[in-house]
Design an enzyme around this catalytic site. Structure first.
Site, PDB file in Angstrom:
ATOM      1  CE  LYS A 266      -3.950   0.226   1.780  1.00  0.00           C
ATOM      2  NZ  LYS A 266      -2.541   0.298   1.315  1.00  0.00           N
TER       3      LYS A 266
ATOM      4  CB  SER B 123       0.516   1.630  -1.320  1.00  0.00           C
ATOM      5  OG  SER B 123       0.341   0.749  -2.402  1.00  0.00           O
TER       6      SER B 123
ATOM      7  CB  SER C  61      -2.758  -0.405  -2.615  1.00  0.00           C
ATOM      8  OG  SER C  61      -2.014  -0.280  -1.415  1.00  0.00           O
TER       9      SER C  61
HETATM   10  N1  GLN Z   1       1.873  -0.457  -6.660  1.00  0.00           N
HETATM   11  C1  GLN Z   1       2.783  -1.348  -6.020  1.00  0.00           C
HETATM   12  C2  GLN Z   1       2.273  -2.760  -6.143  1.00  0.00           C
HETATM   13  O1  GLN Z   1       1.376  -2.950  -6.879  1.00  0.00           O
HETATM   14  C3  GLN Z   1       2.965  -0.968  -4.573  1.00  0.00           C
HETATM   15  C4  GLN Z   1       1.807  -1.333  -3.746  1.00  0.00           C
HETATM   16  C5  GLN Z   1       1.995  -0.981  -2.303  1.00  0.00           C
HETATM   17  O2  GLN Z   1       2.834  -0.142  -1.955  1.00  0.00           O
HETATM   18  N2  GLN Z   1       1.235  -1.664  -1.461  1.00  0.00           N
HETATM   19  O3  GLN Z   1       2.736  -3.665  -5.531  1.00  0.00           O
END
Ligand code: GLN
Length: 483
Positions: free
Chosen positions: A76, A175, A151
């Site tokens: 990532k 994410s 994400s």
């Molecule tokens: N979707 C969540 C957010 O927008 C979690 C994102 C994540 O786990 N980095 O913060």
């Protein structure tokens, strides 16, 4: 060759059926062929991948290979990679070449993995659909009109489309697990402190945790074994022995107590996702596990608490991107204030800006007690709910995400609806627990995921519970048509 799991590749390399160089070439060709459609990779590192693959083949000839030697993976783009652009999905870091490797990258390099490239992600890991990336959205290989989740959407799409057998992800509120569910793969968010955060660009430091994404629990076990462990450079990384996750995969399921939180099966859960999850639970019952209903009464407070804590921490973490030391700098600033404001205004996208504003507000004098402190108190209540649950049960199960993948653009302009995608995953981060998502069926053409939540440091248990299911079902073997 591209359809093999990490465990199968490892066996094939050990038996001399193919070399890491051959496999890496084949996968790089697939990345070239499919990335224009999927947009799963931000950077492709073909040359260094081939060099790493040749080095892995030499290491094997010298009899020094370990199970991950020569295995291609992707990182990532939140993990710093020495000499390679590390953008975090943001214009702010579009031209940032990291001068060192994150601990996770270092450890996987030491095991002999081969990095194919860096995967697309929501900007600074803020999002649930990969649509906040500066590099454009990622498409879900199961349906190109659907989002892959976020994400870590690039990692999930790349694994699902068989461009790489495994990838790293990070999970602050879901994410790893939510994109794993939406793309039909297996992903594990470890206990907070199990994996070093050093060199992993910070979003919300008390919640962020890196973990593996692959097709099977067995592959996640192989990757986690290499990623986990104490790191003196991360003061929240726990000094605790790393178990042999692969050796622990065959723990019996008989008598396993599964907690089904009634709050995770109510309103808002898609009917087809619910059916897939219930069928998986029925399978576990056949395998000897005992489901029991439990309650996590403060579940509905998780999203509001997260959207105070995470923006508060992000407003502080992202203060370092000021156009002075590194990151995007605006043209011809007229003074220092202009330099700061224009560099940040140009470098950050809308969602990141929204969260910095919310976080700055929540931390400001007079509001701190009303918001931040309150959210921290709720966090304790949520941890207590889980503590009580784990006095009764060994693992908790439920849907990973309330729906299967939604369409591109469907929620992009509605942050609140988007935030609800993480309704079942966020509490796990607030409590610092491990969570795993595995594929258990489909809603229409789009995958549905089952979430397993374990007690602190019970990654071995989660992996074995998932592995047992994968031995008797084949959802994890299904491939999207056309890939
Ligand atoms: N979707 C969540 C957010 O927008 C979690 C994102 C994540 O786990 N980095 O913060």
């Amino acid at each position: 060759m591209h359809d093999k799991t990490i465990a199968q590749i490892s066996a094939g390399l050990a038996a001399g059926e193919f070399s890491s160089e051959e496999l890496t070439r084949a996968l790089l060709e697939r990345v070239e062929q499919f990335n224009p459609q999927l947009n799963a990779f931000i950077t492709i590192t073909a040359e260094s991948a081939l060099a790493q693959a040749r080095a892995a083949d030499r290491r094997r000839q010298q009899g020094e290979a370990v199970p991950l030697t020569g295995i291609p993976i992707a990182h990532k783009d939140i993990f710093c990679t020495d000499g390679v652009r590390t953008s975090c999905g943001s214009r702010m870091l579009d031209r940032f070449i990291a001068p060192y490797n994150a601990t996770v990258v270092e450890k996987l390099n030491a095991a002999g993995t081969v990095m194919l490239g860096k995967t697309n992600m929501d900007e600074f890991a803020m999002g649930s659909s990969n649509e906040t990336s500066f590099y454009g959205p990622v498409r879900n290989p199961w349906d190109l009109n659907a989002v892959p989740g976020g994400s870590s959407g690039g990692s999930a799409a790349a694994v699902a489309a068989r461009l790489t057998p495994g990838a790293t992800g990070t999970d602050t509120g879901g994410s790893i697990r939510q994109p794993a569910a939406l793309c039909g793969i297996t992903g594990l968010k470890p206990t907070y402190g199990r994996v070093s955060r050093w060199g992993m660009i910070a979003y919300a430091s008390s919640l962020d945790q890196g973990g593996p994404m692959a097709r099977t629990a067995e592959d996640c076990a192989l990757l986690l074994g290499a990623m986990a462990g104490f790191d003196p450079r991360d003061s929240t990384c726990v000094d605790r022995a790393v178990p042999d996750y692969v050796a622990a995969l065959n723990q019996p399921l008989a008598g396993l107590k599964i907690g089904l939180p009634k709050e995770y099966f109510g309103e808002g859960l898609d009917g087809q996702v619910a059916q897939a999850v219930e069928a998986a639970i029925a399978e576990y019952r056949k395998l000897g596990a005992e489901p029991v209903e439990i309650s996590l009464p403060n579940s509905q407070l998780a999203i509001p608490a997260y959207y105070v804590v995470a923006p508060a921490e992000c407003s502080s973490n992202l203060a370092r991107f000021d156009g002075v030391r590194y990151g995007h700098r605006c043209e011809n600033p007229k003074d220092l204030l202009d330099l700061y404001t224009r560099s940040r205004g140009e470098g950050f996208g809308a969602e990141v800006t929204r969260r910095i504003l919310v976080g700055t507000f929540a931390l400001s004098a007079g509001y701190y007690d009303a918001y931040y402190l309150k959210a921290q108190q709720i966090r304790r209540l949520i941890s207590d709910d889980f503590r009580r649950a784990f006095e009764q049960v060994d693992v908790i199960m439920g849907p990973t995400s309330p729906t299967a993948a939604f369409n591109l653009g469907e929620k992009a302009d509605d942050p609140i609806t988007m935030y609800l995608s993480d309704i079942y995953t966020i509490a796990v981060n607030l409590a610092g627990l491990p969570g795993l998502s595995l594929p258990v069926g489909f809603a229409g053409q789009r995958p549905a995921g089952l979430q397993l939540i374990g007690n602190y440091f019970a990654e071995d248990r989660l992996l074995s519970v998932a592995h047992r299911y994968q031995q008797v079902t084949d959802w994890h073997e299904r491939a999207p048509v056309g890939f």
